[in-house]
Scaffold this motif. Structure first.
Motif, mmCIF file in Angstrom:
data_model
loop_
_atom_site.group_PDB
_atom_site.id
_atom_site.type_symbol
_atom_site.label_atom_id
_atom_site.label_comp_id
_atom_site.label_asym_id
_atom_site.label_seq_id
_atom_site.Cartn_x
_atom_site.Cartn_y
_atom_site.Cartn_z
ATOM 1 N N LEU A 79 1.302 -39.972 69.391
ATOM 2 C CA LEU A 79 0.355 -40.529 70.353
ATOM 3 C C LEU A 79 -1.072 -40.195 69.937
ATOM 4 C CD1 LEU A 79 -1.063 -38.487 72.660
ATOM 5 C CD2 LEU A 79 1.260 -38.362 73.464
ATOM 6 N N VAL A 80 -1.986 -40.973 70.493
ATOM 7 C CA VAL A 80 -3.388 -40.850 70.116
ATOM 8 C C VAL A 80 -4.250 -40.908 71.373
ATOM 9 C CG1 VAL A 80 -5.228 -41.829 68.690
ATOM 10 C CG2 VAL A 80 -2.851 -42.211 68.037
ATOM 11 N N PHE A 81 -5.201 -39.983 71.457
ATOM 12 C CA PHE A 81 -6.259 -40.108 72.453
ATOM 13 C C PHE A 81 -7.335 -40.940 71.791
ATOM 14 C CE2 PHE A 81 -10.509 -38.728 73.649
ATOM 15 C CZ PHE A 81 -10.483 -38.975 75.006
ATOM 16 N N LEU A 82 -7.828 -41.981 72.480
ATOM 17 C CA LEU A 82 -8.714 -42.862 71.743
ATOM 18 C C LEU A 82 -9.893 -43.398 72.545
ATOM 19 C CD1 LEU A 82 -7.083 -46.374 71.192
ATOM 20 C CD2 LEU A 82 -6.699 -44.946 73.158
ATOM 21 N N PHE A 83 -10.917 -43.794 71.811
ATOM 22 C CA PHE A 83 -12.013 -44.589 72.337
ATOM 23 C C PHE A 83 -11.947 -45.927 71.610
ATOM 24 C CE2 PHE A 83 -13.784 -40.473 73.417
ATOM 25 C CZ PHE A 83 -14.538 -40.715 74.562
ATOM 26 N N VAL A 84 -11.944 -47.017 72.374
ATOM 27 C CA VAL A 84 -11.934 -48.357 71.767
ATOM 28 C C VAL A 84 -12.950 -49.235 72.479
ATOM 29 C CG1 VAL A 84 -9.634 -48.749 70.793
ATOM 30 C CG2 VAL A 84 -9.941 -48.836 73.263
ATOM 31 N N PRO A 85 -13.475 -50.224 71.765
ATOM 32 C CA PRO A 85 -14.450 -51.100 72.425
ATOM 33 C C PRO A 85 -13.823 -52.136 73.356
ATOM 34 C CG PRO A 85 -14.371 -51.538 70.053
ATOM 35 C CD PRO A 85 -13.406 -50.453 70.313
ATOM 36 N N HIS A 86 -12.516 -52.395 73.191
ATOM 37 C CA HIS A 86 -11.905 -53.471 73.979
ATOM 38 C C HIS A 86 -10.730 -52.964 74.785
ATOM 39 C CE1 HIS A 86 -14.233 -56.113 71.451
ATOM 40 N NE2 HIS A 86 -13.719 -55.525 70.383
ATOM 41 N N GLU A 87 -10.420 -53.679 75.865
ATOM 42 C CA GLU A 87 -9.189 -53.351 76.574
ATOM 43 C C GLU A 87 -8.023 -54.049 75.873
ATOM 44 O OE1 GLU A 87 -9.596 -54.617 80.640
ATOM 45 O OE2 GLU A 87 -10.856 -56.299 80.075
ATOM 46 N N GLY A 88 -6.817 -53.758 76.331
ATOM 47 C CA GLY A 88 -5.650 -54.401 75.731
ATOM 48 C C GLY A 88 -5.241 -53.693 74.464
ATOM 49 N N ILE A 89 -4.233 -54.282 73.817
ATOM 50 C CA ILE A 89 -3.685 -53.643 72.618
ATOM 51 C C ILE A 89 -4.326 -54.215 71.363
ATOM 52 C CG2 ILE A 89 -1.560 -53.498 71.257
ATOM 53 C CD1 ILE A 89 -0.070 -52.887 73.770
ATOM 54 N N GLN A 90 -4.886 -55.401 71.472
ATOM 55 C CA GLN A 90 -5.677 -55.968 70.382
ATOM 56 C C GLN A 90 -4.910 -56.060 69.073
ATOM 57 O OE1 GLN A 90 -9.031 -56.979 70.477
ATOM 58 N NE2 GLN A 90 -8.832 -56.823 72.674
ATOM 59 N N GLY A 91 -3.678 -56.490 69.165
ATOM 60 C CA GLY A 91 -2.948 -56.755 67.923
ATOM 61 C C GLY A 91 -2.579 -55.537 67.101
ATOM 62 N N ALA A 92 -2.628 -54.343 67.709
ATOM 63 C CA ALA A 92 -2.243 -53.147 66.954
ATOM 64 C C ALA A 92 -0.741 -53.186 66.646
ATOM 65 C CB ALA A 92 -2.587 -51.896 67.744
ATOM 66 N N SER A 93 -0.323 -52.438 65.630
ATOM 67 C CA SER A 93 1.074 -52.428 65.230
ATOM 68 C C SER A 93 1.747 -51.133 65.661
ATOM 69 C CB SER A 93 1.193 -52.552 63.715
ATOM 70 O OG SER A 93 0.556 -53.707 63.272
ATOM 71 N N SER A 94 3.069 -51.202 65.722
ATOM 72 C CA SER A 94 3.826 -50.044 66.195
ATOM 73 C C SER A 94 4.155 -49.109 65.026
ATOM 74 C CB SER A 94 5.093 -50.528 66.889
ATOM 75 O OG SER A 94 5.863 -51.291 65.999
ATOM 76 N N ALA A 95 5.156 -48.281 65.219
ATOM 77 C CA ALA A 95 5.633 -47.325 64.216
ATOM 78 C C ALA A 95 4.480 -46.489 63.672
ATOM 79 C CB ALA A 95 6.409 -48.041 63.110
ATOM 80 N N GLN A 96 4.368 -46.406 62.354
ATOM 81 C CA GLN A 96 3.388 -45.464 61.793
ATOM 82 C C GLN A 96 1.941 -45.831 62.119
ATOM 83 O OE1 GLN A 96 5.231 -47.598 60.038
ATOM 84 N NE2 GLN A 96 4.436 -47.999 58.002
ATOM 85 N N ASN A 97 1.731 -47.058 62.600
ATOM 86 C CA ASN A 97 0.369 -47.438 62.976
ATOM 87 C C ASN A 97 -0.013 -46.909 64.345
ATOM 88 O OD1 ASN A 97 -0.323 -49.133 60.610
ATOM 89 N ND2 ASN A 97 1.485 -50.227 61.308
ATOM 90 N N LEU A 98 0.931 -46.262 65.008
ATOM 91 C CA LEU A 98 0.705 -45.543 66.258
ATOM 92 C C LEU A 98 0.148 -46.411 67.383
ATOM 93 C CD1 LEU A 98 -0.760 -42.184 64.855
ATOM 94 C CD2 LEU A 98 1.590 -42.675 65.522
ATOM 95 N N GLY A 99 0.262 -47.720 67.248
ATOM 96 C CA GLY A 99 -0.295 -48.585 68.284
ATOM 97 C C GLY A 99 -1.804 -48.526 68.299
ATOM 98 N N LEU A 100 -2.374 -48.011 67.213
ATOM 99 C CA LEU A 100 -3.819 -47.790 67.165
ATOM 100 C C LEU A 100 -4.482 -48.851 66.300
ATOM 101 C CD1 LEU A 100 -6.130 -45.861 67.883
ATOM 102 C CD2 LEU A 100 -5.567 -44.536 65.858
ATOM 103 N N PHE A 101 -3.840 -49.180 65.193
ATOM 104 C CA PHE A 101 -4.412 -50.136 64.251
ATOM 105 C C PHE A 101 -3.345 -51.128 63.837
ATOM 106 C CE2 PHE A 101 -7.213 -46.519 63.517
ATOM 107 C CZ PHE A 101 -8.430 -47.154 63.597
#
Ligand SMILES: *[C@@H]1O[C@H](CO)[C@@H](O)[C@H](O)[C@H]1NC(C)=O
Ligand SMILES: *[C@@H]1O[C@H](CO)[C@@H](O)[C@H](O)[C@H]1NC(C)=O
Ligand SMILES: *[C@@H]1O[C@H](CO)[C@@H](O)[C@H](O)[C@H]1NC(C)=O
Ligand SMILES: *[C@@H]1O[C@H](CO)[C@@H](O)[C@H](O)[C@H]1NC(C)=O
Ligand SMILES: *[C@@H]1O[C@H](CO)[C@@H](O)[C@H](O)[C@H]1NC(C)=O
Ligand SMILES: *[C@@H]1O[C@H](CO)[C@@H](O)[C@H](O)[C@H]1NC(C)=O
Ligand SMILES: *[C@@H]1O[C@H](CO)[C@@H](O)[C@H](O)[C@H]1NC(C)=O
Ligand SMILES: *[C@@H]1O[C@H](CO)[C@@H](O)[C@H](O)[C@H]1NC(C)=O
Length: 690
Positions: free
Chosen positions: A107-129
């Motif tokens: 899991l990641v604590f994050l700051f992002v400019p947009h709401e939503g998931i914005q096309g991030a990928s699962s698994a090793q991308n941690l839903g972040l990128f």
């Protein structure tokens, strides 16, 4: 420091008559404490839920993402200034593994400019990128709690905390744990289901991350203390929250409480840390009792040795068996691409002997290899690459791990021998490369007739479409050409070397604009900007279509480039004369069909990127068969093609089209026109006009 600032502000306030300024100071303050969550306190995205006041980002669903953000943007910078507001946040999390299942991913604590998931990928991308947005334009800051070691992101181990800025390659990371008061380091296991508290403080361009099991007093020494100016990373206002993902490996990521403030650095004291539920798997505590450990040490030492020997033998045997197997297990995909053992590859290729060379490309030699058990592979050895290039390439292919398509050559694994030398192991393609068939085959039995060529083009198109649109991240091939199209046992076309061209990017001298790709297949806009896109792949595909139908390489000595030549023929209305003579002499060609395919090739290789169709349109065109019934004139793709042959089409380029003349402009004319003041939107208007 903060106090000083506040004092300064107080001193200055009487002199500042601007009410606006005071107001922005007030509205920029954000304070909240969530001791348990309520759906009105937080926005949920993906598979996150709130269950009994606990924020559950993921459960045991595979390949899922859960994200939760504070419902409104918060101010992170003073208006119109580069000054980043300090913040102090703390949260309590648990990562609960499921009995009998391998746990992942983090899991990641994050700051992002947009709401939503914005096309991030699962698994090793941690839903972040996802694969395409790890760059400064994504404006993402995160603190990751990662329980899987991903080589492509240079993870230090499978249990670490890292600071991520616009990338999953952490700026700084450390094994999960905390510093005790006697300055000894206590390791913790992030995903043993225990509740951990985290404190993240930012002030004066320093980020501190501290963690400890709930119940242990906040350690005074941070786990990570990194100098980082977030001024360029943050937009003026950002969303803040958490994101987590599962892959084939699953665990439940939970947040039990969260506080945040950019004025009060003691805000975390308001978090309730007692009476929290526990998510440890039943039975775990016994492993932590002293008696058990002592018992293990005294009684179990020999057992451990025996077990390791058995495990070692077992793993060795398993590996052998696995290699002999054709398919791959689901869980193995997570570890993809396999890092193979150099000795085994060396053996399979008879020490990379010359007699095993099956091809020589711009990247290096390709060898045939046979593994024990008879599995045939093609081994590509690439030397003298910058390690940066290799790393980026591995990152790319690794996220292509599960990328499998009948029109792509399967990558079986890789191995890095010494710094800068990379070995890639691909499926062996019995029937060699397409260019040999088209340009070098004197052998009658190897000749491809028109129908076979169309089949190949169609299959390549669906391979490229898969890379562009059907995989979870957009992948550019960057070097589509006939020598990168291989034919398997059943004569199916498979695209090879995807992404490889990217590696050369980094070998070039920094600062010079170097073009990636192969001369003759490179879109004009790449020469200008150096930037590849799906449209530049379409260009390469267009050239491939043309060379396959015309039987002429894109660049032959003493002749004009293929595309320019065809453009000239199109102008004169003699396009059909370009078709491969050997096709004409052998079969009754359907002139209309040949004409359409050549037009399609030229449309793909159009100098204006906006005029080129997408791969989806190309595939649709092939699927509807190229000999479309003219009466189905309202099909968009047919329309495009018809348009292409129509003089109106050329009239879209008034600057270069001389309406008094009967001829089409030349490729060069259009290219020149484009670089000046060409309106590039004709294709949009054509499409929208319908
Ligand atoms: C969360 O929402 C609940 C219900 O609307 C509300 O009572 C509570 O005050 C909110 N908590 C915070 C910290 O805003
Ligand atoms: C896991 O989450 C998904 C999506 O939120 C949901 O459909 C599913 O029922 C959940 N499974 C369990 C066991 O809670
Ligand atoms: C949510 O979980 C389901 C499976 O329960 C999965 O199919 C879906 O892709 C997940 N959604 C996200 C956004 O991760
Ligand atoms: C910030 O800059 C914008 C545009 O330059 C201006 O409209 C706005 O009033 C400025 N805000 C403050 C608080 O100075
Ligand atoms: C970060 O930690 C260092 C070392 O403990 C400390 O000197 C500094 O004040 C801390 N900064 C913040 C923003 O907490
Ligand atoms: C952070 O960077 C910005 C612009 O990049 C600069 O104006 C500012 O002074 C920097 N802050 C610190 C504390 O170095
Ligand atoms: C800061 O937060 C703590 C914990 O919620 C609270 O007790 C304290 O009064 C706050 N301080 C100020 C100055 O608001
Ligand atoms: C990757 O993420 C960006 C934004 O973060 C999004 O615009 C883009 O569509 C995503 N790409 C894919 C292939 O999902």
């Amino acid at each position: 420091m903060k106090n000083q600032r506040n004092q300064l502000l107080l001193l200055l306030l009487p002199f500042l008559t601007s009410i606006l300024f005071i107001q922005t100071q007030l509205t920029s303050a954000v304070d909240f404490i969530f001791n348990g969550f309520d759906s009105s306190n937080i926005s949920l995205y993906g598979n996150s839920t709130i269950e009994s006041r606990i924020l559950t980002l993921t459960n045991d669903s595979t390949f899922s993402i859960g994200r939760a953000l504070y419902p409104s943007r918060i101010r992170t910078k003073e208006p119109n200034s580069s000054f980043v507001l300090p913040f102090s946040t703390s949260f309590i999390f648990a990562m609960a593994p499921y009995e009998g299942r391998l746990p992942g991913h983090g899991l990641v604590f994050l700051f992002v400019p947009h709401e939503g998931i914005q096309g991030a990928s699962s698994a090793q991308n941690l839903g972040l990128f996802n694969f395409t947005n790890m760059n400064p334009s994504s404006h993402i800051f995160g603190v990751e709690f990662d329980v899987f070691e991903n080589e492509e992101f240079r993870d230090i181990n499978d249990n670490h905390v890292g600071i991520d800025v616009n990338s999953l390659i952490s700026l700084s990371s450390y094994e999960a744990g905390y510093w005790g008061n006697d300055n000894s380091f206590e390791r913790v296991r992030l995903n043993n289901g225990r509740n951990y508290q985290v404190w993240i403080d930012y002030d004066n361009s320093i980020v501190n991350v501290t963690m400890a099991p709930v119940g242990i007093e906040r350690p005074s020494r941070p786990l990570l203390s990194v100098s980082l100016n977030l001024s360029e990373v943050f937009e003026d206002e950002m969303y803040v929250g958490f994101t987590a993902s599962t892959g084939a490996l699953v665990q439940s990521h939970k947040i039990l409480g969260w506080s945040f403030s950019n004025t009060n650095f003691s805000i975390s004291e308001g978090l309730i840390t007692t009476g929290l539920p526990s998510f440890e798997l039943p039975g775990t505590p016994i492993y932590r009792t002293r008696g058990f450990i002592a018992g293990m040490v005294v009684g179990g030492l020999s057992l451990v040795i025996i077990c390791s020997v058995i495990a070692f033998l077992f793993i060795r045997r398993n590996r052998r068996i696995r290699k002999e197997r054709e398919g791959m297990e689901d869980w193995e995909l997570e570890y993809w691409p396999h890092r193979l053992n150099y000795q085994e590859i060396d053996l399979a290729t008879k020490n990379f002997s010359e007699e095993n060379v099956i091809g020589i490309g711009g990247n290096g030699k390709v060898y045939k290899g046979v593994f024990p058990g008879g599995l045939e592979v093609a081994v590509k050895r690439i030397s003298h690459q910058s390690s940066e290039g290799v790393r980026e390439f591995l990152a790319e292919i690794s996220s292509l791990g599960r990328l499998k398509h009948r029109n792509l050559v399967g990558l079986r694994g890789w191995c890095k021998k010494e710094k800068g030398s990379l070995i890639l192991v691909y499926d062996y393609m019995e029937n060699g490369s397409l260019d040999k068939r088209i340009f070098e085959s004197d052998d009658e039995s190897k000749f491809l007739n028109f129908e076979e060529r169309i089949k190949v083009l169609k299959q390549v198109a669906s391979g490229v479409l898969y890379l562009h649109e059907e995989w979870e991240a957009k992948v550019l091939h960057r070097d589509i050409k006939s020598s990168n199209v291989l034919l398997d046992k059943e004569m199916n076309a498979r695209l090879s070397d995807f992404g490889l061209a990217r590696m050369h990017d980094h070998d070039k001298v920094a600062g010079t604009t170097q073009v990636v790709g192969t001369i003759g297949y490179i879109a004009p806009e790449i020469v200008a900007s150096g930037r590849a896109s799906t449209k530049t792949d379409v260009f390469g595909y267009g050239v491939l279509v043309l060379e396959v139908i015309c039987g002429r390489r894109p660049n032959e000595e003493g002749k004009p480039p293929l595309v320019d030549w065809l453009w000239e023929l199109l102008r004169k209305g003699e396009l059909i004369s370009a078709v491969d003579e050997r096709l004409i002499s052998r079969e009754n060609l359907d002139v209309e069909e040949v004409d359409r395919v050549l037009n399609l090739g030229l449309l793909c290789a159009h100098p204006d990127p906006n005029a080129r169709p997408t791969m989806r349109q190309v595939v649709k065109l092939f699927d509807g068969k190229v000999e479309v019934d003219e009466t189905e004139g309202d099909d968009m793709d047919v329309y495009l093609l018809e348009k292409m042959k129509n003089r109106e089409f050329w009239a879209m380029y008034p600057q270069i089209y001389n309406s008094g003349s009967d001829s089409h402009p030349s490729f060069e004319d259009i290219r020149k026109g484009l670089s000046t003041s060409m309106p590039l939107s004709w294709s949009n208007s054509v499409l929208e006009g319908r």
